[in-house]
Design a protein around this motif. Structure first.
Motif, mmCIF file in Angstrom:
data_model
loop_
_atom_site.group_PDB
_atom_site.id
_atom_site.type_symbol
_atom_site.label_atom_id
_atom_site.label_comp_id
_atom_site.label_asym_id
_atom_site.label_seq_id
_atom_site.Cartn_x
_atom_site.Cartn_y
_atom_site.Cartn_z
ATOM 1 N N GLU A 129 0.774 -1.145 -0.064
ATOM 2 C CA GLU A 129 -0.143 0.096 0.058
ATOM 3 C C GLU A 129 0.986 1.128 0.148
ATOM 4 N N GLY A 130 2.090 1.122 0.078
ATOM 5 C CA GLY A 130 3.045 2.280 -0.023
ATOM 6 C C GLY A 130 2.933 3.130 1.240
ATOM 7 N N LYS A 131 3.268 4.501 1.318
ATOM 8 C CA LYS A 131 3.091 5.319 2.520
ATOM 9 C C LYS A 131 1.979 6.552 2.421
ATOM 10 N N LEU A 132 1.974 6.832 1.291
ATOM 11 C CA LEU A 132 1.074 8.093 1.169
ATOM 12 C C LEU A 132 -0.326 7.800 1.424
ATOM 13 N N ARG A 133 -1.170 8.721 1.748
ATOM 14 C CA ARG A 133 -2.552 8.720 2.028
ATOM 15 C C ARG A 133 -3.422 9.221 0.631
ATOM 16 N N LEU A 134 -4.428 8.487 0.561
ATOM 17 C CA LEU A 134 -5.213 8.520 -0.751
ATOM 18 C C LEU A 134 -5.990 9.704 -0.440
ATOM 19 N N VAL A 135 -6.815 9.855 0.775
ATOM 20 C CA VAL A 135 -7.784 11.125 1.027
ATOM 21 C C VAL A 135 -7.238 12.247 1.048
ATOM 22 N N PHE A 136 -5.955 12.445 2.062
ATOM 23 C CA PHE A 136 -5.538 13.762 2.271
ATOM 24 C C PHE A 136 -4.638 14.250 1.310
ATOM 25 N N GLU A 137 -3.814 13.044 0.829
ATOM 26 C CA GLU A 137 -2.760 13.633 -0.072
ATOM 27 C C GLU A 137 -2.982 13.461 -1.643
ATOM 28 N N GLY A 138 -3.072 12.020 -1.791
ATOM 29 C CA GLY A 138 -3.196 11.579 -3.415
ATOM 30 C C GLY A 138 -4.298 12.435 -4.026
#
Ligand code: AFP
Length: 299
Positions: free
Chosen positions: A237-246
């Motif tokens: 799933e990696g590190k970054l967040r879908l909702v707040f970043e991606g």
């Protein structure tokens, strides 16, 4: 020079949405002014086990309090909160997703960091990225700038000496450039990501990576290329967040003629399963994202 408000008045946004955008954008002033007093770590961790910088916590509490009082917002999903913050009595029906201080490990070394924000209509924070009404980020660098889309092109404003956002660049398009930057640890990358990075190097690409998504993406938006935070061995799933970043950054990229992918699909079509949904991220020039996806298919 056109101010942020004058620009918003020329868009199809409803009045309450314009007021909400302005309210959030101008929180960059108190946040920027809080840098000096909040240089330390807060001694707490967020949901992801990451140590919270004092400024992370300060910015989070500050924005939530301002939005709560505004009455515009039914839900806030923040990277620094374990659960969605709800204001059921709010008269407005917007949902805000945010990373109040992105790139916080760079606060203590005085490199550029930012605030990422997305706004949805309908009061629900867990929607697909393509359904965003507004995506924006504030970048605290030598200038404080705001890059925003309301779904009709991408615009950057700079905070002038009178603390007013004035138009700096309009209808921004990501060029087909050659910058590339990747998070993660090389030994843990999967073969498709190794292949893609080798391709960037063979094509004469130049490595640029600071550890602040907002600053690194702002560079890609200007010069073209790709920002990556990939899946890794044992961390699909990696590190970054879908909702707040991606999603907010991806919505801006797409509006600027670029693309965002998790390596296999358009990230903006993914339905978030929870506020802290993580995902691999590749964002930047359109043709570069196409070559990411073809490297991943061969993996
Ligand atoms: P924080 O907001 O927790 O500092 O995370 C920063 C971030 O999500 C993103 O802004 C960076 O590109 C990335 O993580 C940096 O991660 P590495 O330190 O692993 O390169």
């Amino acid at each position: 020079m056109k101010t942020l408000r004058q620009y918003l008045d020329g868009t199809a946004c409803e009045k309450q949405l314009k007021d909400l955008i302005e309210l959030i954008a101008y929180q960059s002033i108190p946040i920027r002014d809080a840098f000096i007093d909040n240089q330390s770590y807060a001694g707490t961790e967020n949901t992801y086990g990451e140590e919270q910088a004092a400024l992370d916590k300060w910015a989070d509490t500050h924005i939530i309090s301002v939005l709560g009082k505004s009455g515009f917002v039914k839900e806030i999903a923040s990277e620094e909160q374990p659960d969605i913050v709800r204001f059921p009595d709010a008269e407005g029906d917007y949902a805000v997703v945010m990373d109040p201080l992105d790139g916080s490990s760079l606060i203590q070394v005085n490199l550029a960091v930012g605030t990422i924000v997305g706004i949805y209509r309908g009061g629900n924070a867990l929607q697909k990225g393509e359904d965003l009404a507004v995506a924006m980020y504030m970048l605290y660098g030598p200038m404080t700038v705001l890059t925003i889309t309301v779904g009709n092109g991408v615009f950057t404003f700079a905070l002038n000496s009178e603390e007013t956002f004035v138009l700096l660049k309009e209808n921004i398009q990501i060029p087909e450039g050659k910058l590339f930057g990747s998070g993660g640890i090389r030994n843990e990358w999967l073969s498709g990501h190794h292949d893609f990075i080798s391709l960037c190097e063979q094509n004469g690409g130049k490595l640029r990576y600071s550890g602040s998504f907002v600053a690194d993406f702002h560079q890609i938006l200007t010069y073209g290329g790709v920002y990556c935070y990939p899946a890794a061995q044992g961390k699909p799933e990696g590190k970054l967040r879908l909702v707040f970043e991606g999603n907010p950054i991806g919505f801006i990229a797409k509006q600027a003629g670029g693309a965002i992918s998790d390596g296999t699909q358009d990230l903006l079509t993914v339905i978030p399963t929870k506020p802290d949904h993580r995902t691999p991220i590749y964002v930047g020039s359109k043709n570069v994202i196409e070559s990411v996806e073809s490297c991943m298919k061969k993996q």
